[in-house]
Design a protein around this motif. Structure first.
Motif, PDB file in Angstrom:
ATOM      1  N   ASN A 237       4.113  13.206   5.681  1.00  0.00           N
ATOM      2  CA  ASN A 237       5.412  13.658   5.989  1.00  0.00           C
ATOM      3  C   ASN A 237       6.225  13.039   6.813  1.00  0.00           C
ATOM      4  OD1 ASN A 237       3.810  14.230   8.115  1.00  0.00           O
ATOM      5  ND2 ASN A 237       4.632  16.066   8.451  1.00  0.00           N
ATOM      6  N   GLU A 238       7.534  13.192   7.052  1.00  0.00           N
ATOM      7  CA  GLU A 238       8.467  12.576   8.027  1.00  0.00           C
ATOM      8  C   GLU A 238       7.810  12.412   9.288  1.00  0.00           C
ATOM      9  OE1 GLU A 238      11.312   9.926   8.562  1.00  0.00           O
ATOM     10  OE2 GLU A 238      11.252  10.910   6.520  1.00  0.00           O
ATOM     11  N   ARG A 239       7.767  11.231  10.005  1.00  0.00           N
ATOM     12  CA  ARG A 239       7.094  11.170  11.456  1.00  0.00           C
ATOM     13  C   ARG A 239       8.041  11.872  12.402  1.00  0.00           C
ATOM     14  NH1 ARG A 239       4.736   5.475  13.986  1.00  0.00           N
ATOM     15  NH2 ARG A 239       4.891   6.433  16.196  1.00  0.00           N
ATOM     16  N   GLY A 240       9.476  11.367  12.366  1.00  0.00           N
ATOM     17  CA  GLY A 240      10.343  11.939  13.004  1.00  0.00           C
ATOM     18  C   GLY A 240      10.098  11.630  14.717  1.00  0.00           C
ATOM     19  N   ASP A 241      10.365  12.427  15.663  1.00  0.00           N
ATOM     20  CA  ASP A 241      10.004  12.177  16.832  1.00  0.00           C
ATOM     21  C   ASP A 241       8.670  13.082  17.271  1.00  0.00           C
ATOM     22  OD1 ASP A 241      10.653  14.952  16.529  1.00  0.00           O
ATOM     23  OD2 ASP A 241      11.936  14.953  18.056  1.00  0.00           O
ATOM     24  N   SER A 242       7.749  13.019  16.240  1.00  0.00           N
ATOM     25  CA  SER A 242       6.217  13.692  16.431  1.00  0.00           C
ATOM     26  C   SER A 242       5.826  12.962  17.626  1.00  0.00           C
ATOM     27  CB  SER A 242       5.762  13.753  15.161  1.00  0.00           C
ATOM     28  OG  SER A 242       6.280  14.551  14.240  1.00  0.00           O
ATOM     29  N   MET A 243       4.954  13.679  18.395  1.00  0.00           N
ATOM     30  CA  MET A 243       4.009  13.200  19.357  1.00  0.00           C
ATOM     31  C   MET A 243       2.615  13.117  19.018  1.00  0.00           C
ATOM     32  SD  MET A 243       6.237  12.489  21.697  1.00  0.00           S
ATOM     33  CE  MET A 243       5.512  12.297  23.104  1.00  0.00           C
ATOM     34  N   GLU A 244       2.360  13.875  17.972  1.00  0.00           N
ATOM     35  CA  GLU A 244       0.862  13.797  17.427  1.00  0.00           C
ATOM     36  C   GLU A 244       1.054  13.655  16.059  1.00  0.00           C
ATOM     37  OE1 GLU A 244      -1.687  16.220  20.345  1.00  0.00           O
ATOM     38  OE2 GLU A 244      -0.139  17.446  19.550  1.00  0.00           O
ATOM     39  N   TYR A 245      -0.398  13.321  15.539  1.00  0.00           N
ATOM     40  CA  TYR A 245      -0.571  13.275  13.908  1.00  0.00           C
ATOM     41  C   TYR A 245      -2.032  13.511  13.808  1.00  0.00           C
ATOM     42  CZ  TYR A 245      -2.626   8.543  14.439  1.00  0.00           C
ATOM     43  OH  TYR A 245      -3.423   7.477  14.866  1.00  0.00           O
ATOM     44  N   VAL A 246      -2.295  14.009  12.236  1.00  0.00           N
ATOM     45  CA  VAL A 246      -3.686  14.126  11.989  1.00  0.00           C
ATOM     46  C   VAL A 246      -4.014  13.062  10.664  1.00  0.00           C
ATOM     47  CG1 VAL A 246      -5.362  15.531  10.978  1.00  0.00           C
ATOM     48  CG2 VAL A 246      -3.905  16.373  12.814  1.00  0.00           C
ATOM     49  N   LEU A 247      -4.954  12.563  10.765  1.00  0.00           N
ATOM     50  CA  LEU A 247      -5.075  11.559   9.573  1.00  0.00           C
ATOM     51  C   LEU A 247      -6.668  11.795   8.935  1.00  0.00           C
ATOM     52  CD1 LEU A 247      -4.403   7.693   9.502  1.00  0.00           C
ATOM     53  CD2 LEU A 247      -6.870   8.586   9.007  1.00  0.00           C
ATOM     54  N   HIS A 248      -6.727  11.715   7.682  1.00  0.00           N
ATOM     55  CA  HIS A 248      -7.686  11.767   6.878  1.00  0.00           C
ATOM     56  C   HIS A 248      -7.899  10.733   5.812  1.00  0.00           C
ATOM     57  CE1 HIS A 248      -7.952  16.238   8.217  1.00  0.00           C
ATOM     58  NE2 HIS A 248      -9.051  15.722   8.547  1.00  0.00           N
ATOM     59  N   GLY A 249      -8.997  10.165   5.302  1.00  0.00           N
ATOM     60  CA  GLY A 249      -8.933   9.422   4.209  1.00  0.00           C
ATOM     61  C   GLY A 249      -9.472   7.917   4.229  1.00  0.00           C
TER      62      GLY A 249
ATOM     63  N   GLY B  79      -0.503   4.574  -1.133  1.00  0.00           N
ATOM     64  CA  GLY B  79      -1.890   4.593  -0.617  1.00  0.00           C
ATOM     65  C   GLY B  79      -1.880   5.516   0.691  1.00  0.00           C
ATOM     66  N   ILE B  80      -0.414   5.841   0.991  1.00  0.00           N
ATOM     67  CA  ILE B  80      -0.344   6.823   2.125  1.00  0.00           C
ATOM     68  C   ILE B  80       0.577   7.914   2.051  1.00  0.00           C
ATOM     69  CG2 ILE B  80       0.456   6.937   4.614  1.00  0.00           C
ATOM     70  CD1 ILE B  80       0.391   3.892   4.916  1.00  0.00           C
ATOM     71  N   VAL B  81       0.122   8.906   2.194  1.00  0.00           N
ATOM     72  CA  VAL B  81       0.735  10.343   1.763  1.00  0.00           C
ATOM     73  C   VAL B  81       1.055  11.053   3.039  1.00  0.00           C
ATOM     74  CG1 VAL B  81       0.771  12.637   0.572  1.00  0.00           C
ATOM     75  CG2 VAL B  81      -0.614  10.719  -0.440  1.00  0.00           C
TER      76      VAL B  81
ATOM     77  N   ALA C  37      -7.949   6.046  -3.688  1.00  0.00           N
ATOM     78  CA  ALA C  37      -8.285   6.642  -2.463  1.00  0.00           C
ATOM     79  C   ALA C  37      -7.107   6.632  -1.587  1.00  0.00           C
ATOM     80  CB  ALA C  37      -9.327   6.066  -1.438  1.00  0.00           C
ATOM     81  N   THR C  38      -6.723   7.582  -0.835  1.00  0.00           N
ATOM     82  CA  THR C  38      -5.298   7.514  -0.308  1.00  0.00           C
ATOM     83  C   THR C  38      -5.830   7.956   1.247  1.00  0.00           C
ATOM     84  OG1 THR C  38      -4.941   9.766  -0.778  1.00  0.00           O
ATOM     85  CG2 THR C  38      -3.752   8.007  -2.235  1.00  0.00           C
ATOM     86  N   ILE C  39      -4.601   7.549   2.159  1.00  0.00           N
ATOM     87  CA  ILE C  39      -4.777   8.058   3.506  1.00  0.00           C
ATOM     88  C   ILE C  39      -3.739   9.142   3.585  1.00  0.00           C
ATOM     89  CG2 ILE C  39      -4.101   7.600   5.940  1.00  0.00           C
ATOM     90  CD1 ILE C  39      -5.368   4.964   5.585  1.00  0.00           C
ATOM     91  N   LYS C  40      -4.273  10.509   4.085  1.00  0.00           N
ATOM     92  CA  LYS C  40      -3.324  11.662   4.192  1.00  0.00           C
ATOM     93  C   LYS C  40      -2.802  11.666   5.695  1.00  0.00           C
ATOM     94  CE  LYS C  40      -5.535  13.359   0.129  1.00  0.00           C
ATOM     95  NZ  LYS C  40      -6.583  12.301  -0.033  1.00  0.00           N
ATOM     96  N   VAL C  41      -1.874  11.896   5.975  1.00  0.00           N
ATOM     97  CA  VAL C  41      -1.307  11.704   7.368  1.00  0.00           C
ATOM     98  C   VAL C  41      -0.127  13.171   7.394  1.00  0.00           C
ATOM     99  CG1 VAL C  41       0.030  10.728   9.189  1.00  0.00           C
ATOM    100  CG2 VAL C  41      -1.232   9.331   7.576  1.00  0.00           C
TER     101      VAL C  41
ATOM    102  N   ALA D 107       0.798  -1.411   0.078  1.00  0.00           N
ATOM    103  CA  ALA D 107      -0.116  -0.231   0.006  1.00  0.00           C
ATOM    104  C   ALA D 107       0.884   1.211  -0.167  1.00  0.00           C
ATOM    105  CB  ALA D 107      -0.948  -0.266   1.215  1.00  0.00           C
ATOM    106  N   GLU D 108       1.934   1.041   0.863  1.00  0.00           N
ATOM    107  CA  GLU D 108       2.710   2.244   0.801  1.00  0.00           C
ATOM    108  C   GLU D 108       3.680   2.885  -0.528  1.00  0.00           C
ATOM    109  OE1 GLU D 108       5.273   1.235   4.130  1.00  0.00           O
ATOM    110  OE2 GLU D 108       4.091   2.207   5.551  1.00  0.00           O
ATOM    111  N   GLU D 109       3.886   1.615  -0.962  1.00  0.00           N
ATOM    112  CA  GLU D 109       4.683   1.321  -2.419  1.00  0.00           C
ATOM    113  C   GLU D 109       3.669   2.250  -3.582  1.00  0.00           C
ATOM    114  OE1 GLU D 109       5.775  -2.230  -3.276  1.00  0.00           O
ATOM    115  OE2 GLU D 109       7.834  -2.358  -1.844  1.00  0.00           O
ATOM    116  N   LEU D 110       2.423   1.884  -3.391  1.00  0.00           N
ATOM    117  CA  LEU D 110       1.397   2.345  -4.452  1.00  0.00           C
ATOM    118  C   LEU D 110       1.021   3.579  -4.136  1.00  0.00           C
ATOM    119  CD1 LEU D 110      -0.139  -1.068  -4.892  1.00  0.00           C
ATOM    120  CD2 LEU D 110       1.494   0.106  -6.703  1.00  0.00           C
TER     121      LEU D 110
END
Length: 284
Positions: free
Chosen positions: A105-117, A101-103, A141-145, A96-99
């Protein structure tokens, strides 16, 4: 109450106009993809569609200026793997990631995220008999993070929007009038200037500087009906009669639907139509 706000839309009437001089006269509020061309012009940015929202956040604009987004709910980072997998195996997730399916940014040391899709399971739920993953449903469709980075100046509209009767909710408005509402609440201005909020089109094609670019309608499409924009701005005018609103037209001589008055706005006492020459004289 004091000061001015310039609310910039992406109608073609502002194309090629040098608007940086406005910054010395007030705050500049922008919509959606304006940051692509003018990241240093705007003081605050609003986006309401998921694709555009995550594009803006991934660009780093929300690390520099306040950005207001629809459906922007930050979630603790430790919940991510469980939510994103939802029963998927390692091979399915990798495919899914290769195709695309997930858009993200870099996760890094983030403590929170927002997801849509869409749920990834719904994107890669069709398997070949040999166990391989078919590409059916991929890219429909894609998941946007967006992983939240500090300093973070991103805010959700839902927690910010309050109707005149005190009800707190996202009004569901288009980006233009939403940016106007945010400007009212943030700046408490005495004047708001609508620049590039063309409402209508010069011809039988869509009127937008960013047409045929990512997250925008194709250039040969018919104009977007303006009735929702008209009604939403009208509501804003009526909610805040103490604020003077100026709609800045390129010519303001009724030569076409863009440069003439809006029928539905007749009788609005706190609205005036001006052209760029008049704008210049008002700000001197």
């Amino acid at each position: 109450m004091a000061g001015r706000v310039f609310c910039l839309g992406n109608g073609e009437s502002r194309k090629d106009k040098d608007l940086y001089w406005l910054r010395q006269h007030g705050k500049v509020y922008g919509c959606n993809a304006i940051y692509r061309d003018h990241p240093d012009l705007i003081d605050c940015l609003t986006a309401v569609d998921h694709g555009m929202i995550h594009e803006v956040y991934h660009s780093g604009m929300a690390n520099k200026i306040p950005c207001f987004f629809r459906g922007w709910s930050k979630v603790p980072a430790h919940t991510y793997d469980a939510i994103i997998r939802d029963g998927l195996g390692d091979e399915e997730l990798k495919k899914a990631e290769e195709l695309g399916g997930i858009v993200s940014n870099e996760r890094g040391d983030s403590m929170e995220y927002v997801l849509h899709g869409a749920n990834l399971k719904g994107i890669v739920n069709v398997l070949k008999k040999d166990g391989g993953i078919t590409e059916k449903n991929i890219n429909h469709a894609t998941i946007k993070v967006s992983w939240i980075k500090e300093p973070d100046y991103s805010f959700g509209l839902e927690a910010y929007s309050v109707e005149q009767n005190g009800t707190r909710r996202d009004f569901g408005w288009a980006c233009g009038a939403t940016s106007g509402y945010v400007a009212v609440k943030q700046e408490k201005p005495c004047e708001i200037y609508l620049i590039g909020h063309d409402i209508n089109s010069h011809n039988d094609k869509i009127n937008n500087i960013y047409k045929s670019t990512k997250h925008y309608t194709a250039k040969d499409n018919s104009p977007t009906p303006g009735i929702n924009w008209i009604n939403q701005w009208k509501t804003l005018f009526q909610w805040f009669p103490e604020i003077k609103f100026y709609k800045v037209n390129e010519y303001n001589d009724s030569r076409d639907k863009v440069n003439g008055p809006i029928l539905e706005w007749q009788g609005i006492d706190n609205l005036e139509y001006i052209d760029y020459s008049r704008l210049d004289s008002l700000l001197k």
